[in-house]
Design a protein around this motif. Sequence first.
Motif, PDB file in Angstrom:
ATOM      1  N   SER A  13      -3.118  17.636  14.847  1.00  0.00           N
ATOM      2  CA  SER A  13      -4.051  18.189  13.573  1.00  0.00           C
ATOM      3  C   SER A  13      -4.742  19.471  14.063  1.00  0.00           C
ATOM      4  CB  SER A  13      -4.942  17.074  13.309  1.00  0.00           C
ATOM      5  OG  SER A  13      -6.041  16.761  14.302  1.00  0.00           O
ATOM      6  N   ALA A  14      -5.226  19.650  15.301  1.00  0.00           N
ATOM      7  CA  ALA A  14      -5.877  20.636  15.574  1.00  0.00           C
ATOM      8  C   ALA A  14      -4.909  22.037  15.829  1.00  0.00           C
ATOM      9  CB  ALA A  14      -6.603  20.473  17.153  1.00  0.00           C
ATOM     10  N   VAL A  15      -3.911  21.798  16.333  1.00  0.00           N
ATOM     11  CA  VAL A  15      -2.816  22.879  16.445  1.00  0.00           C
ATOM     12  C   VAL A  15      -2.328  23.212  15.085  1.00  0.00           C
ATOM     13  CG1 VAL A  15      -0.466  23.338  17.375  1.00  0.00           C
ATOM     14  CG2 VAL A  15      -2.083  22.114  18.695  1.00  0.00           C
ATOM     15  N   ALA A 162      -1.251  17.848  30.361  1.00  0.00           N
ATOM     16  CA  ALA A 162      -2.305  17.002  30.273  1.00  0.00           C
ATOM     17  C   ALA A 162      -3.560  17.807  30.517  1.00  0.00           C
ATOM     18  CB  ALA A 162      -2.168  15.894  31.627  1.00  0.00           C
ATOM     19  N   ASP A 163      -3.633  18.976  31.125  1.00  0.00           N
ATOM     20  CA  ASP A 163      -4.560  19.710  31.316  1.00  0.00           C
ATOM     21  C   ASP A 163      -4.870  20.432  29.875  1.00  0.00           C
ATOM     22  OD1 ASP A 163      -6.429  21.561  33.117  1.00  0.00           O
ATOM     23  OD2 ASP A 163      -5.078  23.070  32.543  1.00  0.00           O
ATOM     24  N   SER A 164      -4.008  21.092  29.498  1.00  0.00           N
ATOM     25  CA  SER A 164      -4.200  21.846  28.079  1.00  0.00           C
ATOM     26  C   SER A 164      -4.844  20.616  26.914  1.00  0.00           C
ATOM     27  CB  SER A 164      -3.019  22.264  27.172  1.00  0.00           C
ATOM     28  OG  SER A 164      -2.405  23.172  28.102  1.00  0.00           O
ATOM     29  N   ARG A 165      -4.202  19.653  26.971  1.00  0.00           N
ATOM     30  CA  ARG A 165      -4.690  18.386  26.210  1.00  0.00           C
ATOM     31  C   ARG A 165      -6.260  18.198  26.279  1.00  0.00           C
ATOM     32  NH1 ARG A 165      -0.343  15.532  23.690  1.00  0.00           N
ATOM     33  NH2 ARG A 165      -1.818  13.602  23.209  1.00  0.00           N
ATOM     34  N   PHE A 166      -6.405  18.066  27.646  1.00  0.00           N
ATOM     35  CA  PHE A 166      -7.854  17.622  27.966  1.00  0.00           C
ATOM     36  C   PHE A 166      -8.574  18.801  27.727  1.00  0.00           C
ATOM     37  CE2 PHE A 166     -11.559  18.233  30.773  1.00  0.00           C
ATOM     38  CZ  PHE A 166     -12.091  17.094  31.170  1.00  0.00           C
ATOM     39  N   HIS A 167      -8.608  19.969  27.613  1.00  0.00           N
ATOM     40  CA  HIS A 167      -9.601  20.968  27.178  1.00  0.00           C
ATOM     41  C   HIS A 167      -9.713  21.099  25.694  1.00  0.00           C
ATOM     42  CE1 HIS A 167     -10.430  23.079  30.955  1.00  0.00           C
ATOM     43  NE2 HIS A 167      -9.066  22.923  31.267  1.00  0.00           N
ATOM     44  N   ILE A 168      -8.715  20.713  25.034  1.00  0.00           N
ATOM     45  CA  ILE A 168      -8.823  20.509  23.480  1.00  0.00           C
ATOM     46  C   ILE A 168      -9.574  19.395  23.009  1.00  0.00           C
ATOM     47  CG2 ILE A 168      -7.400  20.078  21.490  1.00  0.00           C
ATOM     48  CD1 ILE A 168      -5.327  22.044  22.460  1.00  0.00           C
ATOM     49  N   GLU A 169      -9.206  18.102  23.591  1.00  0.00           N
ATOM     50  CA  GLU A 169     -10.103  17.078  23.509  1.00  0.00           C
ATOM     51  C   GLU A 169     -11.398  17.131  23.826  1.00  0.00           C
ATOM     52  OE1 GLU A 169      -8.887  14.702  21.603  1.00  0.00           O
ATOM     53  OE2 GLU A 169      -6.982  15.115  21.718  1.00  0.00           O
ATOM     54  N   MET A 170     -11.800  17.857  24.867  1.00  0.00           N
ATOM     55  CA  MET A 170     -13.259  18.138  25.168  1.00  0.00           C
ATOM     56  C   MET A 170     -13.907  18.831  23.954  1.00  0.00           C
ATOM     57  SD  MET A 170     -15.253  19.517  28.662  1.00  0.00           S
ATOM     58  CE  MET A 170     -14.359  21.202  28.520  1.00  0.00           C
ATOM     59  N   ALA A 171     -12.914  19.818  23.256  1.00  0.00           N
ATOM     60  CA  ALA A 171     -13.670  20.402  22.177  1.00  0.00           C
ATOM     61  C   ALA A 171     -13.942  19.447  20.985  1.00  0.00           C
ATOM     62  CB  ALA A 171     -12.932  21.670  21.906  1.00  0.00           C
ATOM     63  N   VAL A 172     -12.919  18.534  20.964  1.00  0.00           N
ATOM     64  CA  VAL A 172     -13.078  17.475  20.025  1.00  0.00           C
ATOM     65  C   VAL A 172     -14.080  16.754  20.131  1.00  0.00           C
ATOM     66  CG1 VAL A 172     -11.708  15.559  18.923  1.00  0.00           C
ATOM     67  CG2 VAL A 172     -10.630  17.526  19.560  1.00  0.00           C
ATOM     68  N   CYS A 173     -14.381  16.052  21.609  1.00  0.00           N
ATOM     69  CA  CYS A 173     -15.280  15.428  21.668  1.00  0.00           C
ATOM     70  C   CYS A 173     -16.826  16.122  21.485  1.00  0.00           C
ATOM     71  CB  CYS A 173     -15.522  15.225  23.264  1.00  0.00           C
ATOM     72  SG  CYS A 173     -16.492  13.799  24.171  1.00  0.00           S
ATOM     73  N   ALA A 174     -16.877  17.282  21.578  1.00  0.00           N
ATOM     74  CA  ALA A 174     -17.997  17.911  21.256  1.00  0.00           C
ATOM     75  C   ALA A 174     -18.195  18.145  19.557  1.00  0.00           C
ATOM     76  CB  ALA A 174     -17.987  19.859  21.641  1.00  0.00           C
ATOM     77  N   GLN A 175     -17.371  17.495  18.812  1.00  0.00           N
ATOM     78  CA  GLN A 175     -17.601  17.438  17.304  1.00  0.00           C
ATOM     79  C   GLN A 175     -17.670  18.606  16.782  1.00  0.00           C
ATOM     80  OE1 GLN A 175     -20.195  14.143  16.282  1.00  0.00           O
ATOM     81  NE2 GLN A 175     -19.735  12.868  18.078  1.00  0.00           N
ATOM     82  N   SER A 176     -16.972  19.792  17.138  1.00  0.00           N
ATOM     83  CA  SER A 176     -16.962  21.040  16.704  1.00  0.00           C
ATOM     84  C   SER A 176     -15.744  21.734  16.164  1.00  0.00           C
ATOM     85  CB  SER A 176     -17.764  21.887  17.672  1.00  0.00           C
ATOM     86  OG  SER A 176     -17.730  23.560  17.001  1.00  0.00           O
ATOM     87  N   THR A 177     -15.509  21.688  14.988  1.00  0.00           N
ATOM     88  CA  THR A 177     -14.053  22.226  14.376  1.00  0.00           C
ATOM     89  C   THR A 177     -13.856  23.729  14.943  1.00  0.00           C
ATOM     90  OG1 THR A 177     -14.297  20.760  12.369  1.00  0.00           O
ATOM     91  CG2 THR A 177     -12.824  22.656  12.309  1.00  0.00           C
ATOM     92  N   ARG A 178     -14.790  24.487  14.852  1.00  0.00           N
ATOM     93  CA  ARG A 178     -14.487  25.870  15.115  1.00  0.00           C
ATOM     94  C   ARG A 178     -14.408  25.984  16.733  1.00  0.00           C
ATOM     95  NH1 ARG A 178     -15.606  30.028  11.746  1.00  0.00           N
ATOM     96  NH2 ARG A 178     -16.674  29.428   9.990  1.00  0.00           N
ATOM     97  N   LEU A 179     -14.988  25.132  17.484  1.00  0.00           N
ATOM     98  CA  LEU A 179     -14.666  25.257  19.024  1.00  0.00           C
ATOM     99  C   LEU A 179     -13.374  24.534  19.298  1.00  0.00           C
ATOM    100  CD1 LEU A 179     -18.107  23.917  20.613  1.00  0.00           C
ATOM    101  CD2 LEU A 179     -16.981  26.354  20.829  1.00  0.00           C
TER     102      LEU A 179
END
Length: 250
Positions: A13-15, A162-179
């Motif tokens: 959904s982010a991509v 796994a690494d790329s997904r980690f960084h994207i999911e960390m931004a998801v964890c931040a609850q910021s759509t723009r990030l």
Amino acid sequence: MSQQERAGLTALSAVLSPLEGSGPKTEAVVQRLSAAISLGVMVDGQQLPSELTLADQLGVSTMTLREALAVLREQGIVRTKRGRGGGSFICSSAEALEHTASARLQQMSLAELRDLGDAQFAIAGAAAVFAARRGGRADIARLHALTDRLRTSTEPVAARRADSRFHIEMAVCAQSTRLTRAQVDLQAELSALIWLPRLELDPAAEASVHGDLVRAIEREDDAAARELAESQSESRIRRLVALRMELSDR
């Protein structure tokens, strides 16, 4: 649905979210779709949504999407089948992605690389801070799972995903759509470059940093989380710049 499947849907959904900005869109679409493949959200043999649907998801015209698909076909990442049962399909291999990334690195200037590194430094640091302040249990569980996946990766493609997904999911964890959207765009540009075999990133070592980062997020230590995320970003871009300089000396 498994935790891994939920993480995949989050990344997808982010991509496949609308592109922002007023600049040229064709290259941005190419990067987004390349990111989806690099992340493993779209896999070899998978059919892409219809041109109308995909253009709508990305917020671009069908003409722009067709231009992007033409570029991806030239790169050997997408094939298009005409007629009944036709459409565009992922046909990417690890070799094709590596070749594309190597060629792109040689075309980039040192200023472009450093600018890309600066953006990742800022986005990763901010995502880490807000993940520590806002992250929920399910978000943190996804980060732990992706850390474990990176640690046990035995192939470069699996490690990169796994690494790329980690960084994207960390931004998801931040609850910021723009990030999250910004991190998706950065991973689209950076992930294949960072995990070029010649950089010799060690999945276990990178996973160790991720583990420290997740534990800082869990204990809501935003300062430590920021420091870890920024330090990793800085270290990686230094290695990438060094490789680019080595290639230019040949």
